[in-house]
Design an enzyme around this catalytic site. Structure first.
Site, PDB file in Angstrom:
ATOM      1  N   SER A 179     -26.574  -6.945   3.554  1.00  0.00           N
ATOM      2  CA  SER A 179     -27.663  -6.874   4.626  1.00  0.00           C
ATOM      3  C   SER A 179     -28.872  -6.327   3.835  1.00  0.00           C
ATOM      4  O   SER A 179     -29.961  -6.375   4.649  1.00  0.00           O
ATOM      5  CB  SER A 179     -27.612  -6.120   5.716  1.00  0.00           C
ATOM      6  OG  SER A 179     -27.053  -4.148   5.328  1.00  0.00           O
ATOM      7  N   HIS A 207     -24.290 -11.453   7.450  1.00  0.00           N
ATOM      8  CA  HIS A 207     -25.352 -12.100   7.430  1.00  0.00           C
ATOM      9  C   HIS A 207     -25.320 -13.741   6.460  1.00  0.00           C
ATOM     10  O   HIS A 207     -26.602 -14.470   6.338  1.00  0.00           O
ATOM     11  CB  HIS A 207     -26.267 -11.017   6.656  1.00  0.00           C
ATOM     12  CG  HIS A 207     -26.645  -9.858   6.830  1.00  0.00           C
ATOM     13  ND1 HIS A 207     -27.478 -10.026   7.845  1.00  0.00           N
ATOM     14  CD2 HIS A 207     -26.147  -8.917   6.952  1.00  0.00           C
ATOM     15  CE1 HIS A 207     -27.601  -8.586   8.752  1.00  0.00           C
ATOM     16  NE2 HIS A 207     -26.617  -7.225   7.851  1.00  0.00           N
ATOM     17  N   LYS A 239     -26.214 -11.819  14.768  1.00  0.00           N
ATOM     18  CA  LYS A 239     -27.133 -11.843  14.166  1.00  0.00           C
ATOM     19  C   LYS A 239     -27.728 -13.407  14.442  1.00  0.00           C
ATOM     20  O   LYS A 239     -28.203 -13.927  15.420  1.00  0.00           O
ATOM     21  CB  LYS A 239     -27.097 -11.594  13.555  1.00  0.00           C
ATOM     22  CG  LYS A 239     -27.269 -10.073  12.630  1.00  0.00           C
ATOM     23  CD  LYS A 239     -26.453  -9.385  11.739  1.00  0.00           C
ATOM     24  CE  LYS A 239     -26.623  -7.635  12.023  1.00  0.00           C
ATOM     25  NZ  LYS A 239     -25.530  -7.408  10.960  1.00  0.00           N
TER      26      LYS A 239
HETATM   27  C1  PLP Z   1     -25.086  -5.545  12.229  1.00  0.00           C
HETATM   28  C2  PLP Z   1     -24.016  -5.648  10.665  1.00  0.00           C
HETATM   29  C3  PLP Z   1     -22.872  -5.090  11.101  1.00  0.00           C
HETATM   30  C4  PLP Z   1     -22.679  -4.403  12.903  1.00  0.00           C
HETATM   31  O1  PLP Z   1     -22.802  -5.246  13.663  1.00  0.00           O
HETATM   32  P1  PLP Z   1     -22.810  -5.263  14.813  1.00  0.00           P
HETATM   33  O2  PLP Z   1     -22.418  -6.229  16.153  1.00  0.00           O
HETATM   34  O3  PLP Z   1     -24.277  -4.836  15.491  1.00  0.00           O
HETATM   35  O4  PLP Z   1     -21.850  -3.869  15.676  1.00  0.00           O
HETATM   36  C5  PLP Z   1     -21.754  -4.909  10.335  1.00  0.00           C
HETATM   37  N1  PLP Z   1     -21.673  -5.246   8.889  1.00  0.00           N
HETATM   38  C6  PLP Z   1     -23.089  -6.219   8.452  1.00  0.00           C
HETATM   39  C7  PLP Z   1     -22.905  -6.008   6.933  1.00  0.00           C
HETATM   40  C8  PLP Z   1     -23.648  -6.088   9.390  1.00  0.00           C
HETATM   41  O5  PLP Z   1     -25.697  -6.493   8.815  1.00  0.00           O
END
Ligand code: PLP
Length: 391
Positions: A179, A207, A239
């Site tokens: 990330s 991602h 995302k």
């Molecule tokens: C954003 C993210 C999460 C958490 O997901 P949410 O739905 O925002 O709680 C978990 N793992 C990674 C790698 C992320 O980037």
């Protein structure tokens, strides 16, 4: 110690180290242009990689669904909150990822906490990439298994740790796309190591889903790995899918075990069913290749020009394009200079990234235009100090 004193000290330390965080208020919808604290910005910090968060099809699906299913789900999935819309989305996500079953969670953080703590216990070993997302590290701690962190993306380092460990069950956990660095995990090598060492592999594809692989099916499909090679796949819906929530996909056995054991699944209210229905609309849009093609074009354009300007880019082929600046103060100053010219690029500082590796985390989306990316390049050329630039 008095708790007030402790908290005041903590805030003062954060402030002094230039690590203090504050929130800014958004008006209107997410998109390449964002209204923040009353000002309009060109936005290069959201994870809405395909530009779907405010897509008319999603908005229409959410409105239509709320007319028949209301807003609240009323209870947890195991009581009376598991709506047909949730069930159908789970089936669609299983098909999308090419796996027997999928299980919805309310957030990605909860999916990771629930999955790892349900599958691992004291006496087991969890092996995590050093740069894994915070939720994966927290999950391992919660599971009471022994946590070991291996060098970033280093399959031989992982293998050495696995072969030395005497844990009962071994679970290797990695981000599919990291990330904060934007690089893709070496999934084929990690999977080969796991096969040799009798460990299970879990991939958090927050991602990668929607962005990588044919049809946007994510980093695991892109690497050509099966459900046997990667028994646990976690994906998020907030995302690239432009919605909210998350899921774990795997075998019948894994999903049944999670339904019985994952506490963050059992003891929480199900997401609004209308949101599950809107996410189905998002899966339709994700399947179209046009957005990924445009996005890939923007990534290439950005990298080519940034390299010509000597900007300290990390080696990433994904929409996450970090500029490594080093000190937290430098990252903050550059981010603030960009904001003064109307560009929103977030500064990532410790503890989100390792000490001494503060950076700008630039994210490109399919909703950006080439001229917006050119505007970003011009602003970076003006704001990034010469001493951190290459030749
Ligand atoms: C954003 C993210 C999460 C958490 O997901 P949410 O739905 O925002 O709680 C978990 N793992 C990674 C790698 C992320 O980037």
């Amino acid at each position: 110690m008095d708790l007030n004193t402790r908290l005041a000290n903590l805030l003062a330390e954060r402030w002094q180290a230039q690590l203090y965080r504050r929130r800014r208020v958004v008006d209107g919808a997410q998109g390449p242009e964002l209204q923040l604290d009353g000002r309009r910005y060109l936005n290069f910090c959201s994870n809405d990689y395909l530009g779907l968060a405010a897509h008319p099809d999603l908005v229409a699906a959410l409105r239509a669904a709320s007319k028949h299913s209301g807003v609240g789900s009323g209870s947890a999935h195991l009581v009376c909150g598991h709506h047909r819309a949730h069930h159908q989305l789970e089936e669609a996500l299983a098909a999308f990822t090419g796996r027997p079953r999928a299980l919805l969670f309310s957030t990605g953080y909860m999916a990771n906490l629930g999955a790892i703590s349900a599958l691992m216990r004291a006496g087991d070993g969890v092996f995590e990439d050093r740069l894994n997302h915070a939720s994966l590290l927290d999950a391992a701690v919660l599971s009471r298994a022994r946590l070991q962190r291996y060098a970033h993306a280093d399959a031989p380092a992982l293998e050495a740790r696995l072969s030395a460990a005497r844990s009962q069950c071994k679970l290797v956990v990695t981000d599919g796309v990291f990330s904060m660095d934007g690089d893709v995990a070496p999934l084929a090598s990690l999977s080969a190591v796991c096969q040799r060492q009798g460990a299970w592999l879990m991939v958090d594809d927050a991602h990668g889903l929607g962005v990588l692989g044919p049809g946007g099916r994510g980093s695991v499909v892109a690497a050509g790995l099966s459900v046997e090679q990667v028994p646990i796949l976690m994906g998020t819906l907030g995302k690239a899918l432009g919605s909210f929530g998350a899921f774990v996909a795997g075998s019948e056995l894994v999903i049944e075990a999670l339904i019985q054991q994952a506490r963050s699944y059992i003891y929480t209210t199900a997401m609004p069913p209308a949101l599950a229905e809107a996410t189905q609309a998002s899966l339709q849009l994700v399947a179209e290749e046009g957005r990924r093609t445009h996005l890939q074009g923007l990534i290439t354009r950005f990298r080519t020009a940034a390299q010509r300007l000597g900007l300290p880019l990390l080696d990433s082929t994904t929409p996450i394009q970090p500029l490594l600046l080093g000190e937290a103060g430098t990252a903050l100053a550059v981010s603030e200079a960009l904001a003064r010219t109307g560009l929103l690029v977030s500064a990532m500082r410790p503890p989100t990234v390792p000490e001494g590796t503060a950076r700008l985390r630039i994210t490109l989306t399919a909703a950006h235009t080439t001229s917006q990316v050119d505007q970003l390049l011009g602003a970076l050329d003006g704001a990034v100090p010469q001493e951190v630039r290459g030749p």
